[in-house]
Design a protein around this motif. Structure first.
Motif, PDB file in Angstrom:
ATOM      1  N   ARG A  85       2.922  10.705  12.276  1.00 33.02           N
ATOM      2  CA  ARG A  85       4.244  11.156  11.855  1.00 33.02           C
ATOM      3  C   ARG A  85       4.941  10.147  10.964  1.00 33.02           C
ATOM      4  O   ARG A  85       5.913  10.475  10.287  1.00 33.02           O
ATOM      5  CB  ARG A  85       5.065  11.539  13.083  1.00 33.02           C
ATOM      6  N   ALA A  86       4.446   8.922  10.963  1.00 34.89           N
ATOM      7  CA  ALA A  86       4.925   7.925  10.001  1.00 34.89           C
ATOM      8  C   ALA A  86       4.125   7.972   8.706  1.00 34.89           C
ATOM      9  O   ALA A  86       4.252   7.057   7.871  1.00 34.89           O
ATOM     10  CB  ALA A  86       4.851   6.534  10.614  1.00 34.89           C
ATOM     11  N   GLY A  87       3.327   9.010   8.526  1.00 34.03           N
ATOM     12  CA  GLY A  87       2.545   9.158   7.301  1.00 34.03           C
ATOM     13  C   GLY A  87       1.477   8.100   7.147  1.00 34.03           C
ATOM     14  O   GLY A  87       1.016   7.832   6.029  1.00 34.03           O
ATOM     15  N   HIS A  88       1.047   7.480   8.264  1.00 29.44           N
ATOM     16  CA  HIS A  88       0.069   6.380   8.233  1.00 29.44           C
ATOM     17  C   HIS A  88       0.543   5.280   7.273  1.00 29.44           C
ATOM     18  O   HIS A  88      -0.259   4.662   6.576  1.00 29.44           O
ATOM     19  CB  HIS A  88      -1.321   6.903   7.837  1.00 29.44           C
ATOM     20  N   GLY A  89       1.859   5.084   7.292  1.00 25.44           N
ATOM     21  CA  GLY A  89       2.449   4.137   6.360  1.00 25.44           C
ATOM     22  C   GLY A  89       2.833   2.823   7.000  1.00 25.44           C
ATOM     23  O   GLY A  89       2.021   2.173   7.675  1.00 25.44           O
ATOM     24  N   HIS A  90       4.102   2.447   6.827  1.00 23.23           N
ATOM     25  CA  HIS A  90       4.575   1.105   7.169  1.00 23.23           C
ATOM     26  C   HIS A  90       5.509   1.174   8.378  1.00 23.23           C
ATOM     27  O   HIS A  90       6.550   1.829   8.340  1.00 23.23           O
ATOM     28  CB  HIS A  90       5.275   0.492   5.961  1.00 23.23           C
ATOM     29  N   ILE A  91       5.122   0.472   9.437  1.00 20.66           N
ATOM     30  CA  ILE A  91       5.862   0.463  10.699  1.00 20.66           C
ATOM     31  C   ILE A  91       6.681  -0.826  10.788  1.00 20.66           C
ATOM     32  O   ILE A  91       6.216  -1.900  10.385  1.00 20.66           O
ATOM     33  CB  ILE A  91       4.903   0.540  11.907  1.00 20.66           C
ATOM     34  N   VAL A  92       7.882  -0.719  11.329  1.00 19.95           N
ATOM     35  CA  VAL A  92       8.706  -1.890  11.612  1.00 19.95           C
ATOM     36  C   VAL A  92       8.967  -1.945  13.112  1.00 19.95           C
ATOM     37  O   VAL A  92       9.410  -0.957  13.709  1.00 19.95           O
ATOM     38  CB  VAL A  92      10.043  -1.846  10.846  1.00 19.95           C
ATOM     39  N   VAL A  93       8.656  -3.075  13.727  1.00 21.97           N
ATOM     40  CA  VAL A  93       8.918  -3.321  15.143  1.00 21.97           C
ATOM     41  C   VAL A  93      10.157  -4.192  15.259  1.00 21.97           C
ATOM     42  O   VAL A  93      10.253  -5.238  14.601  1.00 21.97           O
ATOM     43  CB  VAL A  93       7.719  -4.012  15.823  1.00 21.97           C
ATOM     44  N   LEU A  94      11.093  -3.764  16.095  1.00 19.72           N
ATOM     45  CA  LEU A  94      12.308  -4.541  16.354  1.00 19.72           C
ATOM     46  C   LEU A  94      12.280  -5.056  17.777  1.00 19.72           C
ATOM     47  O   LEU A  94      11.911  -4.323  18.703  1.00 19.72           O
ATOM     48  CB  LEU A  94      13.548  -3.674  16.137  1.00 19.72           C
ATOM     49  N   ARG A  95      12.711  -6.285  17.952  1.00 20.48           N
ATOM     50  CA  ARG A  95      12.789  -6.859  19.298  1.00 20.48           C
ATOM     51  C   ARG A  95      13.775  -8.013  19.300  1.00 20.48           C
ATOM     52  O   ARG A  95      14.224  -8.460  18.233  1.00 20.48           O
ATOM     53  CB  ARG A  95      11.407  -7.299  19.772  1.00 20.48           C
ATOM     54  N   ALA A  96      14.101  -8.491  20.499  1.00 19.81           N
ATOM     55  CA  ALA A  96      15.026  -9.616  20.619  1.00 19.81           C
ATOM     56  C   ALA A  96      14.423 -10.747  21.442  1.00 19.81           C
ATOM     57  O   ALA A  96      15.140 -11.653  21.878  1.00 19.81           O
ATOM     58  CB  ALA A  96      16.341  -9.156  21.236  1.00 19.81           C
ATOM     59  N   SER A  97      13.113 -10.700  21.651  1.00 18.87           N
ATOM     60  CA  SER A  97      12.384 -11.773  22.329  1.00 18.87           C
ATOM     61  C   SER A  97      10.922 -11.651  21.928  1.00 18.87           C
ATOM     62  O   SER A  97      10.504 -10.641  21.357  1.00 18.87           O
ATOM     63  CB  SER A  97      12.532 -11.655  23.852  1.00 18.87           C
ATOM     64  N   GLY A  98      10.136 -12.666  22.212  1.00 14.18           N
ATOM     65  CA  GLY A  98       8.722 -12.617  21.881  1.00 14.18           C
ATOM     66  C   GLY A  98       8.457 -12.922  20.422  1.00 14.18           C
ATOM     67  O   GLY A  98       9.297 -13.474  19.705  1.00 14.18           O
ATOM     68  N   GLU A  99       7.250 -12.514  19.986  1.00 12.33           N
ATOM     69  CA  GLU A  99       6.820 -12.815  18.630  1.00 12.33           C
ATOM     70  C   GLU A  99       6.234 -11.556  17.998  1.00 12.33           C
ATOM     71  O   GLU A  99       6.805 -10.482  18.149  1.00 12.33           O
ATOM     72  CB  GLU A  99       5.825 -13.982  18.661  1.00 12.33           C
ATOM     73  N   GLY A 100       5.110 -11.680  17.300  1.00 12.20           N
ATOM     74  CA  GLY A 100       4.579 -10.560  16.536  1.00 12.20           C
ATOM     75  C   GLY A 100       3.397  -9.856  17.153  1.00 12.20           C
ATOM     76  O   GLY A 100       2.714  -9.085  16.473  1.00 12.20           O
TER      77      GLY A 100
ATOM     78  N   ALA B 228       0.830  -1.208   0.000  1.00 11.30           N
ATOM     79  CA  ALA B 228       0.000   0.000   0.000  1.00 11.30           C
ATOM     80  C   ALA B 228       0.861   1.253   0.000  1.00 11.30           C
ATOM     81  O   ALA B 228       1.949   1.286   0.584  1.00 11.30           O
ATOM     82  CB  ALA B 228      -0.913   0.009   1.229  1.00 11.30           C
ATOM     83  N   ALA B 229       0.362   2.294  -0.639  1.00 10.65           N
ATOM     84  CA  ALA B 229       1.062   3.572  -0.639  1.00 10.65           C
ATOM     85  C   ALA B 229       0.864   4.267   0.706  1.00 10.65           C
ATOM     86  O   ALA B 229      -0.200   4.175   1.320  1.00 10.65           O
ATOM     87  CB  ALA B 229       0.532   4.462  -1.755  1.00 10.65           C
ATOM     88  N   ARG B 230       1.901   4.923   1.163  1.00 11.74           N
ATOM     89  CA  ARG B 230       1.781   5.743   2.378  1.00 11.74           C
ATOM     90  C   ARG B 230       0.829   6.900   2.081  1.00 11.74           C
ATOM     91  O   ARG B 230       0.926   7.542   1.041  1.00 11.74           O
ATOM     92  CB  ARG B 230       3.154   6.265   2.762  1.00 11.74           C
ATOM     93  N   SER B 231      -0.078   7.187   3.013  1.00  8.68           N
ATOM     94  CA  SER B 231      -1.110   8.178   2.725  1.00  8.68           C
ATOM     95  C   SER B 231      -0.712   9.608   3.069  1.00  8.68           C
ATOM     96  O   SER B 231      -1.426  10.550   2.717  1.00  8.68           O
ATOM     97  CB  SER B 231      -2.402   7.823   3.467  1.00  8.68           C
ATOM     98  N   GLY B 232       0.398   9.802   3.763  1.00  7.21           N
ATOM     99  CA  GLY B 232       0.808  11.147   4.135  1.00  7.21           C
ATOM    100  C   GLY B 232       2.314  11.247   4.241  1.00  7.21           C
ATOM    101  O   GLY B 232       3.032  10.246   4.114  1.00  7.21           O
ATOM    102  N   PRO B 233       2.826  12.450   4.475  1.00  6.29           N
ATOM    103  CA  PRO B 233       4.273  12.625   4.628  1.00  6.29           C
ATOM    104  C   PRO B 233       4.754  12.159   5.998  1.00  6.29           C
ATOM    105  O   PRO B 233       3.990  12.152   6.969  1.00  6.29           O
ATOM    106  CB  PRO B 233       4.449  14.139   4.481  1.00  6.29           C
TER     107      PRO B 233
END
Length: 330
Positions: free
Chosen positions: A67-82, A38-43
């Motif tokens: 502030r992420a432009g309602h776009g694509h978020i990446v979560v980083l972690r070193a334990s757990g799941e999604g 999907a395209a990001r909807s904002g800046p």
């Protein structure tokens, strides 16, 4: 009917989180939810979201999504799941997709796919856990460089608990295998258990800040004072910033910041006066440490450290490893 069934299954596949891609011996697991195409909807806009751990304030996360432009978020972690990615996508809402990368080793920090995902993220959020793993897996790697580059590109970054602990210019790395408490830190701030890390990440407005989390609930004011004392051996301008559980300090590009918090939640600014008496194996002595509380009806400017409408303020001291006269909520 078959067409409708196929359509329903396609929608479910789109919305459901992908199973982890890692197999035994692989360096990371991967999860995704939403429409990655999907395209990001904002800046996007530069921003930091500093979360103290515990339950999330969805208002703060919606600020982050904007502030992420309602776009694509990446979560980083070193334990757990999604699960955090599912919560952001389904409960917070307002984002096109969330991808989660769970690091199992330092090798993942050099993985081309991981670095490509980070390069295309509209917002990055670092989850809680054990910050020692983040230090071991990311310090002096392409992932650390990618996080710095993400912020330089004018995109938001946030962290909670361990994910916030690593964002300051000096960070408590918890490298001794535990999480030191206030009495132990004040009893020997120059000792080996106060494991501070420098030169890890380079966040705007946080170059001279030591962060701490779960603040009032876990009585961490004393240990943050101790962290700042040790940090000042390298950085004479170091100050402390603690965030309560359930609270999130949302920092705009110009350094102005507002707190999202439940009733009684605060951010805590720790600004020492003068020079501490800091000797290996000895308790801390410090004549004056100003402590200022920020509530949701106040604000802080991280450029100047000026607090508007402080919730509380006063000067404490440390004598023989004991914090005396610290102000706090009424």
């Amino acid at each position: 009917m078959k067409t409708l069934l196929r359509l329903a299954l396609a929608v479910l596949a789109l919305l459901a989180p992908a199973a982890a891609s890692a197999r035994p011996g692989e360096s990371y697991s991967y999860y995704a939810i939403g429409d990655l195409a999907a395209a990001r909807s904002g800046p996007t806009a530069p921003a930091l979201m500093l979360v103290g751990g515990g339950d999330w304030d969805y208002g703060a996360f919606r600020w982050f999504a904007e502030r992420a432009g309602h776009g694509h978020i990446v979560v980083l972690r070193a334990s757990g799941e999604g699960q955090a990615g599912e919560e952001i996508y389904s409960q917070v809402g307002g984002v096109a997709s969330v991808q989660t990368i769970v690091f199992h080793s330092r090798a993942a920090a050099n993985d081309a796919r991981v670095l490509d995902i980070l390069a295309h993220a509209d917002g990055i959020f670092i989850a809680g856990g054990d910050q020692a793993n983040y230090v071991r897996y990311w310090k002096d790697t392409p992932v650390a460089a990618a996080l710095d580059a993400h912020v330089r590109r004018g995109r938001p970054l946030g962290g909670t608990s361990a994910g916030l602990a690593i964002l300051g210019g000096t960070a408590y790395g918890a490298m001794d295998g535990g999480s030191i408490d206030s009495p132990a830190a004040l009893a020997d701030p120059a000792g080996p258990a106060v494991t501070l890390v420098t030169g890890f990440l380079h966040m705007p407005r946080l170059a001279h800040v030591v962060t701490d989390t779960h603040f009032a609930k876990r009585d961490r004011l004393g240990r943050l004072v101790a962290f700042v004392a040790k940090a000042r051996l390298r950085d004479p301008r170091a100050i402390g910033l603690g965030i309560d559980e359930g609270a999130a300090l949302c920092v705009e590009a110009d350094g102005s910041a507002k707190l999202h918090a439940p009733p009684g939640g605060h951010a805590w600014l720790v600004e020492p006066h003068g020079t501490a008496r800091l000797r290996a194996g000895k308790p801390l002595d410090w004549a004056g440490v100003r402590i200022t509380g920020i509530a949701p009806d106040g604000a802080i400017d991280l450029r100047t450290l000026r607090v508007t409408r402080p919730a509380f303020s006063g000067v404490a001291r440390v004598a023989g490893g004991k914090l005396i006269g610290a102000p706090g909520p009424k």
